[in-house]
Design a protein around this motif. Structure first.
Motif, PDB file in Angstrom:
ATOM      1  N   GLU A 141       0.844  -1.186   0.428  1.00 27.34           N
ATOM      2  CA  GLU A 141       0.251  -0.651  -0.276  1.00 27.34           C
ATOM      3  C   GLU A 141       0.827   1.003   0.378  1.00 27.34           C
ATOM      4  OE1 GLU A 141      -2.370  -0.599   3.131  1.00 27.34           O
ATOM      5  OE2 GLU A 141      -4.295  -1.659   1.735  1.00 27.34           O
ATOM      6  N   GLU A 143       2.983   3.757  -2.527  1.00 21.11           N
ATOM      7  CA  GLU A 143       3.757   3.647  -4.247  1.00 21.11           C
ATOM      8  C   GLU A 143       4.999   3.400  -4.676  1.00 21.11           C
ATOM      9  OE1 GLU A 143       4.002   7.344  -7.353  1.00 21.11           O
ATOM     10  OE2 GLU A 143       3.227   7.977  -5.700  1.00 21.11           O
ATOM     11  N   TRP A 194       0.578   0.561  -6.573  1.00 20.04           N
ATOM     12  CA  TRP A 194      -0.078  -0.003  -4.775  1.00 20.04           C
ATOM     13  C   TRP A 194      -0.357  -0.399  -4.144  1.00 20.04           C
ATOM     14  CZ3 TRP A 194       0.337   5.246  -2.104  1.00 20.04           C
ATOM     15  CH2 TRP A 194       0.186   6.495  -2.553  1.00 20.04           C
TER      16      TRP A 194
END
Length: 901
Positions: A141, A143, A194
């Motif tokens: 979760e 980038e 993500w």
């Protein structure tokens, strides 16, 4: 009728065959044949003469190969089979395909001065791309970017896209790419995601389409679960005693994490343990005991957790005063004092009771032994001696024996043939270095007991001791029964990393961005941390092998690197300071490296040789586009000039012109070396090396030049000549020594001279010197003076080369004669021409190596007189070591003219 036949023949030979354009594609480093096939007219089939064939291959107006007058010349990158020319096969073979050989090749074939064939072939290179995914770890979760690197393809463009579980995540994107130094292209394609927990087992892929061929590289994505970190301390009554703190790390994945303890920015070592949770994640508690001095120091303490794929460590920190509140010394109340007194009385009664029961077993206790556990050294460092010990106490320790084992393998003293004095010793046997020590019996503090200390000194090696334990078996002399066995804990072998200086280089696709790289090698275990800093704060690395579990080498050691990038403008200011600290469990203090300023690698040209007027040679080497300007150049000579012999000798006399600034922060320099003329064979054959050293180079750049000193050959004072009974003269000149090969041109005539056809052979003489023999055969006549072109060869002779070239004075030299005058007076002109062609063809078949006989026509010096001009034969010798060509000549004596009239 005869005239009509001749006209038909000329028409058939004038027809030119134009082949269709051919396009050939090949892979690099392969062998390719460029076709060129000719169909000869039917009228000349069976009578084709190699001497009348002319063929050539041309690329971009530059001649690649040519054939004429039975002499073949061809570029070193190509080959062809001259023996197939009479069959009509003039194909050209590219020995090793490369980008530099691409282009349009033209093949031209001429027979008897008539063009028969013209063809062109387009040759090009197609190189398939190679795919690489350097980073496959991402954080849950957060980038993340996946990078697909494609390199080694040609020609551009390529089409790139990403896939997940076989489905396209994005359409194919056309990329030209950038050209590398070897001429091929490379490109990158990034994917921003993500990651979720579902991506843990997903299959991602990078798909490439090039020249109609599709390739795909698939991999399993590794997702890192970020842990929850909490720091706590074990309560302690007083600050005079050590304080134990621990760090709870929960819900992380994968199991392999690096936990480092910090106090005021300084790393502290620890020993890891992990437990697995029901959901598949792991939990661990890490402890560290602060010494009284560290406890008194106070300040902020914390732990940092590094995980693969995560650029910044997860941290937790607390103030030591909050974790370790320091209360005043407690005061006992009256009730507490009464409880303490009661407890003391109880302990005394218990002791007296136990002493009474043990009185009868006093004799058995005299025979018992008290054996401690195996004590390991606090730090086990590769290459440094470590000692493990065990203590034995009892009344009969003088009869105790100890036996040591590594796992289950007995250990013997290996220092019998080696001395323990001095520095650390390498392994002498397969088990490594071990020395056994026994100290005692010593008097113990207890009454009537003695102490025995058994110790083992060893030099740690990863291949032997990684994951191993030591065992010690205790027994009595004369008895096989083992009294006790002690097993040590597993120990971690440490090896401190070797940290390089920070290397600075331009980014290939963005020259305004400078990459800073530091490398660590020869360390163990594999967990290592790089932290980059700049004036004003901490930097984030853009690439780090340390976060992806580097693989060990053959010796078990690890290597890793870390890299960050900064704008060129910041570094060129000269005031920006960048440093990196390397943290490893084997280091007592982190290793720090600072930038040394902007660095650019130099470009070094090949060695250029220039001949001077005084016969000396100047060697030159250009060094361009480097920074900083400090550069050093040395010249070396390879011993005896052997290709594989790297023993070198320093050559003095070199000069360096520069460095000269060409652009801001770019310099160039020229290194030269003047070599005097020499005739020594070993000096001529020895290679000269130009070695360039610069702070941006991990290894020096070397350029090699061989045979740099030309030496002139020995030229005899006169030409040797031998006349046969048929009036054919064989002229020869023997050159000895010299380098490189000399060039000889023969000419003959009367008042004027015309060039002749000669033959040269090379050999090695008895003294080891090169010998070049040039031979020219000629026949004199009184016809009109003309050039010895192809028609001259048709009407000439061929003398056997083997005897003439090797020894021109050989008696009875055999040669192929012409027809006797008047032999064919009653045949037609057409049959005469055909007979000449057949005769030459038969002669060539009988002796392909025959020496050509030149015809020299000598006119009369005065038309009214019967005296002809005297025959002159001259040879010109050219060589790089000679300022001017050297000439040798022979003039026909007057008595020979009289006898020949």
């Amino acid at each position: 009728m005869d005239l009509g036949c001749k006209v038909l023949i000329c028409v058939s030979l004038a027809v030119i065959n134009y082949g269709t354009a051919v396009e050939i594609q090949a892979s690099p480093n392969t062998v390719t044949i460029l076709p060129c096939n000719v169909t000869f007219p039917d009228l000349i089939k069976g009578t084709i003469k190699e001497s009348l064939i002319q063929a050539s291959w041309v690329k971009n107006n530059s001649e690649i190969a040519s054939f004429g007058d039975s002499v073949s010349q061809i570029n070193e990158d190509f080959s062809w089979d001259v023996a197939n020319f009479v069959k009509g096969d003039f194909s050209l073979t590219i020995i090793k395909d490369s980008l530099g050989l691409q282009g349009v090749y033209e093949c031209t074939v001429i027979y008897n001065s008539t063009q028969l064939h013209f063809d062109n072939v387009t040759f090009s290179i197609v190189a398939s791309p190679t795919l690489n995914i350097p980073q496959q770890w991402v954080a849950l979760e957060r980038e993340s970017q996946l990078k697909c690197s494609v390199f080694g393809y040609y020609p551009p463009p390529i089409y790139l896209s990403w896939t997940k579980n076989g489905q396209d995540l994005q359409p194919l994107h056309q990329i030209e790419g950038e050209q590398t130094a070897d001429g091929y292209f490379r490109a990158d394609r990034n994917l921003t995601i993500w990651p979720s927990s579902d991506d843990q087992n997903a299959t991602f892929g990078c798909k490439v389409l090039h020249s109609g061929v599709e390739q795909q590289l698939e991999f399993q994505l590794n997702v890192t679960f970020i842990p929850k970190v909490k720091l706590s301390a074990v309560p302690s009554a007083s600050s005079k005693y050590p304080l134990t703190i621990y760090c709870d790390i929960e819900s992380f994945y994968p199991e392999d994490v690096s936990v480092s303890w910090l106090q005021n920015g300084t790393a502290l070592p620890e020993h890891p343990t992990t437990d697995q949770n029901p959901d598949g994640t792991y939990t661990t508690r890490r402890f560290y005991t602060l010494s009284p001095a560290q406890r008194q120091q106070g300040g902020e303490v914390g732990c940092a957790v590094d995980q693969p794929g995560v650029l910044q460590a997860t941290r937790a920190s607390e103030n030591l005063e909050k974790l370790d509140p320091r209360d005043d010394t407690p005061v006992l109340t009256k009730s507490a004092k009464a409880s303490v007194a009661l407890m003391v009385i109880s302990l005394v009664l218990v002791f007296l009771l136990c002493f009474g029961f043990s009185w009868r077993r006093r004799d058995e206790k005299k025979k018992s032994l008290s054996i401690s556990g195996i004590i390991l050294p606090p730090r086990v460092i590769v290459g440094q001696k470590g000692r493990v010990t065990i203590s034995i106490e009892g009344r009969r320790v003088d009869r105790v024996l100890t036996a040591w084992f590594l796992n289950d393998t007995p250990i013997f003293d290996t220092t019998i043939a080696a001395s323990e004095k001095g520095p650390l010793l390498p392994s002498r046997v397969e088990m490594g270095y071990y020395k056994l020590h026994t100290q005692g019996p010593l008097h113990s503090t207890k009454s009537g007991t003695q102490q025995l200390i058994s110790a083992l000194t060893f030099i740690p090696q990863i291949s032997i001791h990684k994951g191993a334990v030591f065992k010690c078996q205790v027994s009595y002399v004369g008895k096989d029964k083992i009294v006790e066995e002690r097993v040590s804990e597993k120990f971690t072998i440490l090896s401190t990393p070797d940290v390089s200086e920070i290397q600075l280089a331009e980014t290939p696709n963005d020259p305004d961005v400078i990459s800073l790289t530091v490398r660590a090698s020869h360390f163990h275990p594999d967990v290592i941390t790089f932290r980059w800093f700049c004036q004003g704060g901490e930097l984030s690395p853009v690439a780090s092998q340390a976060s992806s579990s580097p693989r060990p080498n053959s010796e078990g050691f690890f290597s890793a690197y870390s890299q960050c990038k900064l704008p060129r403008s910041e570094l060129e200011k000269g005031s920006t300071k960048v440093w990196v600290s390397v943290h490893h469990i084997a280091l007592k203090q982190p290793v720090t490296r600072e930038t040394r300023g902007f660095i650019k690698r130099p470009c070094v040209s090949e060695i250029i040789t220039t001949m001077n007027t005084d016969q000396s040679v100047t060697l030159g080497c250009e060094i361009t586009d480097f920074y900083p300007p400090n550069v050093s150049v040395v010249w070396l000579k390879m011993r005896e000039g052997l290709q594989d012999d790297r023993e070198e000798e320093l050559v003095t006399g070199g000069e360096l012109f520069g460095p000269l600034q060409t652009q801001p922060h770019l310099y160039k320099a020229t290194a030269t070396l003047r070599r005097p003329p020499s005739l020594d064979k070993q000096q001529r054959e020895a290679g000269i090396i130009c070695r360039v050293e610069h702070c941006s180079l991990p290894e020096p750049i070397e350029r090699l030049c061989r045979n740099v000193e030309p030496a002139g050959p020995y030229i005899p004072p006169s030409i040797s000549v031998c006349w046969s009974s048929e009036g054919v003269g064989v002229f020869s000149l023997l050159l000895k020594g010299g380098h490189p090969k000399a060039k000889l041109v023969w000419a003959a005539g009367g008042a004027t001279l015309l060039p002749l056809v000669s033959s040269e052979t090379e050999d090695i003489g008895d003294n080891g010197q090169r010998e070049l023999k040039s031979v020219c055969a000629l026949e004199r006549s009184t016809g009109p003076l003309r050039l010895p072109e192809k028609e001259r060869r048709r009407n000439g002779h061929a003398i056997k080369t083997k005897a003439a070239v090797t020894d021109p004075h050989t008696e009875g030299i055999q040669y192929i004669d012409e027809k006797v005058d008047g032999e064919n007076n009653n045949i037609t002109q057409e049959e005469d021409t055909k007979s000449d062609l057949d005769e030459d063809s038969d002669n060539d078949e009988q002796d392909p190596g025959a020496l050509h006989i030149n015809k020299v026509s000598l006119s009369y010096s005065n038309p009214r007189e019967s005296e002809r001009a005297r025959l002159r034969v001259c040879v010109e010798v050219s060589h790089p070591a000679l300022k001017l060509p050297v000439y040798r000549s022979w003039t026909e004596p007057n008595e020979e003219m009289s006898s020949s009239m």
